[in-house]
Every structure is written in C-alpha cells, then in structure tokens.
Design a protein around this motif. Sequence first.
Motif, PDB file in Angstrom:
ATOM      1  N   GLY A   1       0.817  -1.215   0.000  1.00  0.00           N
ATOM      2  CA  GLY A   1       0.000   0.000   0.000  1.00  0.00           C
ATOM      3  C   GLY A   1       0.844   1.256   0.000  1.00  0.00           C
ATOM      4  N   GLY A   2       1.923   1.263   0.804  1.00  0.00           N
ATOM      5  CA  GLY A   2       2.796   2.426   0.844  1.00  0.00           C
ATOM      6  C   GLY A   2       3.489   2.689  -0.484  1.00  0.00           C
ATOM      7  N   LEU A   3       3.943   1.629  -1.141  1.00  0.00           N
ATOM      8  CA  LEU A   3       4.601   1.789  -2.440  1.00  0.00           C
ATOM      9  C   LEU A   3       3.637   2.318  -3.494  1.00  0.00           C
ATOM     10  CD1 LEU A   3       6.792  -1.433  -2.424  1.00  0.00           C
ATOM     11  CD2 LEU A   3       7.643   0.923  -2.512  1.00  0.00           C
ATOM     12  N   LEU A   4       2.388   1.884  -3.435  1.00  0.00           N
ATOM     13  CA  LEU A   4       1.402   2.408  -4.386  1.00  0.00           C
ATOM     14  C   LEU A   4       1.148   3.897  -4.151  1.00  0.00           C
ATOM     15  CD1 LEU A   4      -1.098  -0.580  -4.421  1.00  0.00           C
ATOM     16  CD2 LEU A   4       0.245   0.221  -6.358  1.00  0.00           C
ATOM     17  N   ALA A   5       1.096   4.311  -2.884  1.00  0.00           N
ATOM     18  CA  ALA A   5       0.908   5.733  -2.581  1.00  0.00           C
ATOM     19  C   ALA A   5       2.101   6.549  -3.076  1.00  0.00           C
ATOM     20  CB  ALA A   5       0.723   5.921  -1.077  1.00  0.00           C
ATOM     21  N   VAL A   6       3.304   6.012  -2.902  1.00  0.00           N
ATOM     22  CA  VAL A   6       4.504   6.698  -3.377  1.00  0.00           C
ATOM     23  C   VAL A   6       4.485   6.786  -4.899  1.00  0.00           C
ATOM     24  CG1 VAL A   6       7.017   6.547  -3.546  1.00  0.00           C
ATOM     25  CG2 VAL A   6       5.879   6.115  -1.368  1.00  0.00           C
ATOM     26  N   ALA A   7       4.036   5.711  -5.558  1.00  0.00           N
ATOM     27  CA  ALA A   7       3.973   5.725  -7.025  1.00  0.00           C
ATOM     28  C   ALA A   7       3.038   6.818  -7.521  1.00  0.00           C
ATOM     29  CB  ALA A   7       3.511   4.356  -7.532  1.00  0.00           C
ATOM     30  N   VAL A   8       1.906   6.988  -6.861  1.00  0.00           N
ATOM     31  CA  VAL A   8       0.970   8.048  -7.250  1.00  0.00           C
ATOM     32  C   VAL A   8       1.608   9.422  -7.047  1.00  0.00           C
ATOM     33  CG1 VAL A   8      -1.212   9.151  -6.651  1.00  0.00           C
ATOM     34  CG2 VAL A   8      -1.088   6.670  -6.856  1.00  0.00           C
ATOM     35  N   ALA A   9       2.267   9.614  -5.895  1.00  0.00           N
ATOM     36  CA  ALA A   9       2.889  10.907  -5.612  1.00  0.00           C
ATOM     37  C   ALA A   9       4.004  11.219  -6.610  1.00  0.00           C
ATOM     38  CB  ALA A   9       3.439  10.907  -4.186  1.00  0.00           C
ATOM     39  N   LEU A  10       4.804  10.202  -6.946  1.00  0.00           N
ATOM     40  CA  LEU A  10       5.898  10.423  -7.903  1.00  0.00           C
ATOM     41  C   LEU A  10       5.369  10.710  -9.303  1.00  0.00           C
ATOM     42  CD1 LEU A  10       8.386   7.653  -6.722  1.00  0.00           C
ATOM     43  CD2 LEU A  10       8.745  10.123  -6.613  1.00  0.00           C
TER      44      LEU A  10
END
Length: 524
Positions: A502-511
């Motif tokens: 979940g955290g990696l997906l949130a980071v992917a959206v932010a990036l």
Amino acid sequence: MTLTAGTAQGPRTEGETPPPQEAIVPAGSGSGPDGREGSPTGDPGPEPHPGQQAVAARAALRRRYWASVPARLRLLRAATVLLAAAVAVLLTVAGLAANGMWDGVAGRDAPRTTSAADLDLALNDMDAQAANILLSSGDAGKGRLRTPYEKAVGFYGDARREIGHDLRTLAVAAQGNGSDEKTVENLTDDFAEYQELIGRALENDGRPGGKPSALADYRRATDLLQSSLLPASRRLVSSNDSVFDAKYTAARSALSGQLAATVALGVLLLAALGALQWYLTRRFRRILNPPLLAATVCALLAVILGAQMLSSSAANLRGARRDAFDSVVALSRARAIAYDANADESRYLLDPQRRDQYARAFLAKSQELYGVKGATLSSYDSELATTWQAYESDHHDLRFTGEFRRELDNITFPGERAAAEKTVDAYVVYQGDDRKIRALLAAGKESEAVEFCMGWQPGTSNAHFGAWMAALDKVTGINRAHFTASVDAGRSAVTGLLPWAGGLLAVAVALTALGLRPRLAEFR
C-alpha cells in the motif's frame, strides 16, 4: 467633377478595389425579414440527427480530454491514479479477508473438529476406565488391585470432565446448524443417561456380591455408548471437518481469483506508466522522466509484494489444512479407536458372556487402525509383521489400510516419518500383548491375564499402551506445531507485506504527480 445623386462610385483607376456591395439574399434563404436565421417565417429548421449529436459530443470530449498535450497528460495521470487505487483497494480487501480467514481457521474451524475428536476419545476413555474400575476393584474392595484401581478412578474423573467441556464447546459451535444442534442435544441427553448407568454400576460394585448387578448396569451403559454416543460424536467429527474443508476450498478459490485480479490490474498500471513515459519521451524529446521511472519501480514492487502476499496465504493455507490438519484428524481418530480397542480388552476380561463379541470388536478396531485384508485374530499378527516389513524395505509398498496408512500417505514434515514408524512399531508390540492376554485366559490363568492387562509395570500391557499413545502423540504434536506455524506464517504474510504494498502504491501516485508537474506548468 459633378457627383450624381445615388451614384456610389466614379470611374476606377487600375488596381483600385471596388467598394463592398450589399449582399443579396435569395428567396427562401435562412434569414427572415426579422433578422432571425431559419426560414423566412422564422422556423429554426430541422433538428440534427442523433448520430450527428453523438459524433459532435465525442468530438467535444476529444477536444477537451485528448486534443491538447495537457489534456493527454492529465488523462494518463488520472488513469494511473485510478489503477493504483484499484490495486490498493483490492489488496486491502484481500488482506482483511485473509486475516479473517486465519482467525476462523485457528479460532473456530480447527478447534471444532478437534473438540469433536476429543469427545470421541474421552467417551471411549471413560468407558474403558469404568471397565477397569470394575475389573480391578475385587469384591467390595476385597482383592482389589490397588494401583490399577486408583489410576482407573483418576482417569475416569478426568475423562468425565473432558466430556463436559467438549459438549459445551460443541454446543456453542453448533449454533446455526440445525443438524449439529440436534446431535449435540441428543449427545447431552444420552450422556446423562450413560452417567446414571455407570454410577449405578459403581454403586452396586461397592456392595459385597454386587458384581453381577454392576456388570448388568455396565452392559447397558456400554451398549448405549456404542449405539448412540460414539456414532453421534463421530458424526460431529465428520460434520465439522467437512465444514472446515468446504471453507478451505472456498478460501483457496478466492485467493486464486484475487491473485489473478491483482496481476491483471498490476499489468494495466505498469502499462499506463509505460505509456506515460513513452508519451513524455516522444513529445518533449526527453529520454526518461526520473520521478516517473521511480513510480514505475514502486508500482512494480507493490504488485510483486501483493502477489506474494496472496500466493503465500494460499500456500500456508494448504500447509495448515492438507499437510498438517488432515494428519491431525487421522491421528485423533486413531487415538480414539485405540482407546476403544483397549477398552474391549478390559470388557473381554470383565464379561465372560460377551467375550466373542468383544474379541470381534477388538479385531474390527485393529483393522480400522492398520487394515490387513482377510486377517483374523489368529492370523493378524503374521500379516501385520509381513506387510510392515515390506513397507520398511520400500516406503512405496503399502499393503495395508486404515488411519496409519492415511498418515503415512501424508508425510510432509521433518521427523514425521520416523515418528509415524515408531508409532506403528509400538502398535505391533501392543498387539502382541493382546494375544498374550487371550492366551493366559485360555490357559485358565485369569488373574494373571487381568494383572498383565491392567498393570503399569514395565513390560505390561498398559505400559506398552502408554508407550504407543506417547509415540502417537509425538506424531500428532509435529503436525499440530506445523499447523500453528502455517497459521502464523499466513498472518505474518498479510501484516508484513500489505502495508509495504500500500505504501509503495501511494509513493507511485505521488511520484507520478511530481513527474508531470513541470511539464504541465509549461502550458500555463
């Protein structure tokens, strides 16, 4: 030069532009005398065709969302965000379902089955100890075998308390299942009657010369046990185990579907990120967009971790149910059958009128444990030795059936095969003791047969039975430990991997947003 009235122009020189003239509107044109478009009478004209409206609407949407570079970037960004959110929601729902599944497996499904198996065992043990009490008590205490009697009284009380606990557990577990509720209700009523009969038997046995009356009460009690209590308890074992198995099948299917959906959505997410990278490279003449590349790596890792969580849950579920719990059920049944067979030896010595019946019952239970086709009590030992020797020479040479075969067909864990083989070795010794008891009785040495059957000194039947049960418990313990380990590993896979995904997906959206921000700013 004189200007003529109404004349708009004079002679033109070469290259002079003629002045504009008033437009002439032909009859029937789209403008009426009041200046409105349409027919001369002011009608708006025919409505556009629905197909033309759809084409116009699509064209408008295209101009708004795709025709310009910013529109295309925003659309690709929205697709990426939506796909990332879909993967996150899917993994969250799957993780919560997996946690619920493990809670059900460890807290409900497995305990219900083992409680039913424990009830079966405790009923057999209680009846066996009642027979041992009557067999070792003498005549109102005269000639009592003190150690066997005291041990039998203690084990009898333990079994009775265990039955009460198991019945309460199963009553709670049966709520909502009409058939199981009725079975538990009947078991409770029958057990109350059984206790009354055993209590009367023990009371009569305490009076001088009361052994015949005690034996008559015990016969009625053990008949009730064999006709009602044991069949009902075994139905509960099968019913609860079948419910667990059905839930296992459904959970495995759900995990497979969730894994396929995660992979599919993950591929779409990576494709959207790839398309966005390609478009930026093509439109802005850049080789790579670093934040977008980092977002792609994060998305890929998130999909891998999510898929690993689901596949690990499925693998651990199979390990808990098929590899471990199937053996636990088989070994629990074997233990209950063993106690029933051991009780048949005491019944055989206690009740001369039913010796043939109890001898046949002992053989039938021996066949349930280690089945040898066509064997009788006189031939069982030799057939047992032959088939077991064949197995020891070649583990694929399995000429026997029964609960021990079920366990040997499901060897999975380190040390399990050696422990299972030691269990059968101890069983072979116990079977030899049974033949010795019958031989002593046939030779008229009844007191020696009783002492050998009920003694606890090394080399006696009870001592060998205890060694057999200890070996059986060791195999069961190995499988129970791996069941618990599989449940713990399944829970850890969810709690350990889901937050990272979940955290990696949130980071992917932010990036992704960060990578597109400078490009979109160029069009403001």
